[in-house]
Design a protein around this motif. Structure first.
Motif, PDB file in Angstrom:
ATOM      1  N   UNK A  74      -0.821   5.283 -16.393  1.00  8.58           N
ATOM      2  CA  UNK A  74       0.353   4.426 -16.198  1.00  8.58           C
ATOM      3  C   UNK A  74       1.486   5.185 -15.532  1.00  8.58           C
ATOM      4  N   UNK A  75       1.575   6.482 -15.804  1.00  2.00           N
ATOM      5  CA  UNK A  75       2.664   7.267 -15.211  1.00  2.00           C
ATOM      6  C   UNK A  75       2.389   7.610 -13.753  1.00  2.00           C
ATOM      7  N   UNK A  76       1.143   7.946 -13.458  1.00  2.00           N
ATOM      8  CA  UNK A  76       0.813   8.323 -12.087  1.00  2.00           C
ATOM      9  C   UNK A  76       0.291   7.154 -11.260  1.00  2.00           C
ATOM     10  N   UNK A  77       0.014   6.031 -11.935  1.00  2.00           N
ATOM     11  CA  UNK A  77      -0.517   4.843 -11.254  1.00  2.00           C
ATOM     12  C   UNK A  77      -1.749   5.197 -10.425  1.00  2.00           C
ATOM     13  N   UNK A  78      -2.670   5.856 -11.106  1.00  2.00           N
ATOM     14  CA  UNK A  78      -3.889   6.275 -10.409  1.00  2.00           C
ATOM     15  C   UNK A  78      -5.022   6.416 -11.432  1.00  2.00           C
ATOM     16  N   UNK A  79      -6.242   6.414 -10.953  1.00  2.00           N
ATOM     17  CA  UNK A  79      -7.394   6.629 -11.810  1.00  2.00           C
ATOM     18  C   UNK A  79      -7.538   8.110 -12.121  1.00  2.00           C
ATOM     19  N   UNK A  80      -8.069   8.403 -13.294  1.00  2.00           N
ATOM     20  CA  UNK A  80      -8.445   9.778 -13.569  1.00  2.00           C
ATOM     21  C   UNK A  80      -9.703   9.796 -14.424  1.00  2.00           C
ATOM     22  N   UNK A  81     -10.521  10.760 -14.112  1.00  2.00           N
ATOM     23  CA  UNK A  81     -11.751  10.948 -14.863  1.00  2.00           C
ATOM     24  C   UNK A  81     -11.530  12.141 -15.777  1.00  2.00           C
ATOM     25  N   UNK A  82     -11.616  11.901 -17.075  1.00  2.00           N
ATOM     26  CA  UNK A  82     -11.310  12.924 -18.072  1.00  2.00           C
ATOM     27  C   UNK A  82     -12.134  14.195 -17.867  1.00  2.00           C
ATOM     28  N   UNK A  83     -11.447  15.310 -17.739  1.00  2.00           N
ATOM     29  CA  UNK A  83     -12.125  16.592 -17.647  1.00  2.00           C
ATOM     30  C   UNK A  83     -12.584  16.966 -16.250  1.00  2.00           C
ATOM     31  N   UNK A  84     -12.282  16.140 -15.264  1.00  2.00           N
ATOM     32  CA  UNK A  84     -12.744  16.420 -13.909  1.00  2.00           C
ATOM     33  C   UNK A  84     -12.170  17.741 -13.394  1.00  2.00           C
ATOM     34  N   UNK A  85     -10.935  18.014 -13.777  1.00  2.35           N
ATOM     35  CA  UNK A  85     -10.292  19.269 -13.381  1.00  2.35           C
ATOM     36  C   UNK A  85     -10.509  20.366 -14.423  1.00  2.35           C
ATOM     37  N   UNK A  86     -10.287  20.006 -15.703  1.00  2.20           N
ATOM     38  CA  UNK A  86     -10.324  21.014 -16.773  1.00  2.20           C
ATOM     39  C   UNK A  86     -11.734  21.399 -17.207  1.00  2.20           C
ATOM     40  N   UNK A  87     -12.685  20.499 -16.939  1.00  4.95           N
ATOM     41  CA  UNK A  87     -14.034  20.740 -17.443  1.00  4.95           C
ATOM     42  C   UNK A  87     -14.257  20.170 -18.836  1.00  4.95           C
ATOM     43  N   UNK A  88     -13.186  19.678 -19.442  1.00  4.83           N
ATOM     44  CA  UNK A  88     -13.287  19.107 -20.790  1.00  4.83           C
ATOM     45  C   UNK A  88     -13.747  17.648 -20.685  1.00  4.83           C
ATOM     46  N   UNK A  89     -14.958  17.469 -20.233  1.00  7.06           N
ATOM     47  CA  UNK A  89     -15.480  16.142 -19.935  1.00  7.06           C
ATOM     48  C   UNK A  89     -15.951  15.381 -21.166  1.00  7.06           C
ATOM     49  N   UNK A  90     -15.948  14.084 -21.058  1.00  5.56           N
ATOM     50  CA  UNK A  90     -16.407  13.223 -22.151  1.00  5.56           C
ATOM     51  C   UNK A  90     -17.605  12.415 -21.674  1.00  5.56           C
ATOM     52  N   UNK A  91     -18.701  12.522 -22.408  1.00  7.83           N
ATOM     53  CA  UNK A  91     -19.945  11.846 -22.065  1.00  7.83           C
ATOM     54  C   UNK A  91     -20.148  10.695 -23.035  1.00  7.83           C
ATOM     55  N   UNK A  92     -20.134   9.503 -22.493  1.00 13.15           N
ATOM     56  CA  UNK A  92     -20.133   8.296 -23.315  1.00 13.15           C
ATOM     57  C   UNK A  92     -21.495   8.051 -23.966  1.00 13.15           C
TER      58      UNK A  92
END
Lengths: 125, 125
Positions: free
Chosen positions: A62-80
């Protein structure tokens, strides 16, 4: 590396989700196994579709008005591992395998690491 | 009957909570012990204050535009054991002792009893 397990939702399921006036729905993320609530994010239709199709959590910032995929940068990814919706279809719950350090950008495993009345001042983190 | 344990939050804690344009913040409710995510509701400042002061969960109903105390009619009350807030102060997590049948008005223990892709049609409940 964990394996992605895409989820094929039906058109009826996807069409029944109720978004708010901004086109968003609250998405809780819970860790598989421990049951720990890791974070709460926001999804629009596209973020939900991407999440189900890729098996990774996608949110709308909501703040950046953009999509983000969790952990894409940090590596702290979430696998559903499971994608649930509530009785009136206006809240979502994703059970995930959390990779890396955890969900919070502060380095904590869960974003909910502070309690009211704990005496810890809630400064910006 | 479970005992209420009111929580005394500091003014700094309460003042740091970030509400949305409608004056609301998402409140996740999780069951103590099992870790099951029971429901998601909405709180304004007054609902949060009542929750902390009474040790029972109070929400703001967006559809009815009124306060409601969970289980006041049904007896399926929630007794707050921990009240947490997330890293950017715009989501809350209440760990509760769930009394009665559970949190969902359908009779299910959790409102999140259905999964995408399960083949169960998401009709109104």
């Amino acid at each position: 590396m964990p394996t992605a397990t895409p989820i094929t939702a039906t058109a009826d399921e996807l069409g029944a989700v109720r978004y708010d006036a901004n086109g968003l729905v609250a998405a809780i993320v819970q860790e598989q196994g421990t049951g720990e609530v890791l974070m709460l994010g926001w999804m629009n239709t596209e973020a939900l579709s991407r999440t189900l199709e890729t098996g990774r959590t996608w949110f709308w910032s909501r703040s950046r008005q953009d999509y983000w995929c969790k952990g894409e940068t940090s590596g702290d990814r979430q696998w559903v591992r499971d994608a649930r919706y509530d009785c009136d279809m206006d809240a979502l719950l994703f059970v995930v395998e959390q990779e890396g350090r955890g969900a919070c950008h502060t380095g904590e495993r869960s974003c909910f690491f502070r309690s009211f009345g704990s005496g810890v001042e809630p400064g910006p983190v």
